[in-house]
Design an enzyme around this catalytic site. Structure first.
Site, PDB file in Angstrom:
ATOM      1  N   ASN A  44       0.827  -1.203   0.000  1.00 11.54           N
ATOM      2  CA  ASN A  44       0.000   0.000   0.000  1.00 11.54           C
ATOM      3  C   ASN A  44       0.865   1.258   0.000  1.00 11.54           C
ATOM      4  OD1 ASN A  44       0.603  -0.787   2.676  1.00 11.54           O
ATOM      5  ND2 ASN A  44      -1.185   0.222   3.534  1.00 11.54           N
ATOM      6  N   VAL A  45       0.356   2.284  -0.659  1.00  8.87           N
ATOM      7  CA  VAL A  45       1.057   3.566  -0.802  1.00  8.87           C
ATOM      8  C   VAL A  45       0.061   4.662  -0.457  1.00  8.87           C
ATOM      9  CG1 VAL A  45       2.321   5.090  -2.362  1.00  8.87           C
ATOM     10  CG2 VAL A  45       2.528   2.603  -2.628  1.00  8.87           C
ATOM     11  N   CYS A  55      -4.236   0.890  -2.297  1.00  9.45           N
ATOM     12  CA  CYS A  55      -4.116  -0.400  -1.629  1.00  9.45           C
ATOM     13  C   CYS A  55      -2.983  -1.211  -2.256  1.00  9.45           C
ATOM     14  CB  CYS A  55      -5.412  -1.186  -1.744  1.00  9.45           C
ATOM     15  SG  CYS A  55      -6.715  -0.695  -0.595  1.00  9.45           S
ATOM     16  N   GLU A  57      -3.094  -4.113  -3.368  1.00 11.06           N
ATOM     17  CA  GLU A  57      -3.562  -4.840  -4.552  1.00 11.06           C
ATOM     18  C   GLU A  57      -3.458  -3.983  -5.803  1.00 11.06           C
ATOM     19  OE1 GLU A  57      -4.978  -4.649  -1.623  1.00 11.06           O
ATOM     20  OE2 GLU A  57      -5.938  -6.525  -1.037  1.00 11.06           O
ATOM     21  N   CYS A  88      -9.909  -5.733   0.609  1.00 10.44           N
ATOM     22  CA  CYS A  88     -11.090  -4.885   0.797  1.00 10.44           C
ATOM     23  C   CYS A  88     -12.043  -5.064  -0.399  1.00 10.44           C
ATOM     24  CB  CYS A  88     -10.682  -3.416   0.948  1.00 10.44           C
ATOM     25  SG  CYS A  88     -10.176  -2.617  -0.591  1.00 10.44           S
ATOM     26  N   CYS A  91     -10.815  -3.885  -3.800  1.00 10.32           N
ATOM     27  CA  CYS A  91      -9.731  -4.724  -4.329  1.00 10.32           C
ATOM     28  C   CYS A  91     -10.237  -6.088  -4.763  1.00 10.32           C
ATOM     29  CB  CYS A  91      -8.606  -4.827  -3.308  1.00 10.32           C
ATOM     30  SG  CYS A  91      -7.750  -3.247  -3.162  1.00 10.32           S
TER      31      CYS A  91
HETATM   32  N1  THU Z   1      -5.308  -1.803   2.560  1.00 13.70           N
HETATM   33  C1  THU Z   1      -4.757  -2.483   1.520  1.00 13.70           C
HETATM   34  O1  THU Z   1      -3.664  -2.143   1.069  1.00 13.70           O
HETATM   35  N2  THU Z   1      -5.445  -3.521   0.995  1.00 13.70           N
HETATM   36  C2  THU Z   1      -6.633  -3.989   1.473  1.00 13.70           C
HETATM   37  O2  THU Z   1      -7.230  -4.858   0.870  1.00 13.70           O
HETATM   38  C3  THU Z   1      -7.139  -3.467   2.741  1.00 13.70           C
HETATM   39  C4  THU Z   1      -6.609  -2.127   3.118  1.00 13.70           C
HETATM   40  C5  THU Z   1      -4.601  -0.633   3.087  1.00 13.70           C
HETATM   41  C6  THU Z   1      -5.213   0.681   2.703  1.00 13.70           C
HETATM   42  C7  THU Z   1      -4.653   1.599   3.786  1.00 13.70           C
HETATM   43  O3  THU Z   1      -3.395   2.077   3.351  1.00 13.70           O
HETATM   44  C8  THU Z   1      -4.475   0.685   4.978  1.00 13.70           C
HETATM   45  O4  THU Z   1      -4.588  -0.644   4.494  1.00 13.70           O
HETATM   46  C9  THU Z   1      -5.485   0.896   6.083  1.00 13.70           C
HETATM   47  O5  THU Z   1      -6.795   0.822   5.591  1.00 13.70           O
END
Ligand code: THU
Length: 131
Positions: A44-45, A55, A57, A88, A91
């Site tokens: 995630n960035v 995210c 993904e 999520c 994603c």
């Molecule tokens: N996040 C993801 O990278 N992928 C997911 O499927 C769930 C959430 C990240 C987004 C955010 O940077 C952090 O988790 C907190 O929500």
């Protein structure tokens, strides 16, 4: 196709360590096995404009396309402890596009196909059949 889940999780954990998550302090890593044997991954960035955060993904799908495309057959997503994390809702839709109903997900309740974690999904074929 044989799926080495421990190897896939290991790739996801390596990616998680690269996450840029200074706002949520919730680093995420994900890795996907492609039908041709490649492994793609992402982290995630986040962004100071919070809603723009990407995210893990999203990064993985970008890498999938950049490195030649193909079909995802298995995906493992991990939290900062290296434990399985459910993708999520948004994603799941991204994974559906590039994995389809049979793509396997390392779910917190065990390995599940996408058809179970995104039932009755909207997908590319709807654009054809309902046009
Ligand atoms: N996040 C993801 O990278 N992928 C997911 O499927 C769930 C959430 C990240 C987004 C955010 O940077 C952090 O988790 C907190 O929500």
């Amino acid at each position: 196709m044989n799926i080495d889940w421990e190897d896939l999780r290991a790739h996801a954990r390596v990616a998680m360590k690269k996450a840029y998550a200074p706002y949520s302090h919730f680093p995420v890593g994900v890795a996907g096995l492609v039908s041709d044997g490649r492994i793609v991954s992402g982290c995630n960035v986040e962004n100071a404009s919070y809603g723009l955060g990407l995210c893990a993904e999203c990064g993985m799908i970008s890498e999938l396309i950049r490195s030649g495309g193909g079909q995802l057959v298995a995906v493992a997503c991990v939290d900062q402890h290296g434990n399985a994390l459910m993708p999520c809702g948004r994603c799941r839709q991204l994974l559906w596009e590039h994995g389809g109903p049979d793509c396997l997900i390392d779910a917190t309740s065990g390995v599940l196909p996408m058809s179970e974690i995104l039932p009755d999904a909207f997908g590319p074929e709807d654009l054809q059949t309902r046009n």
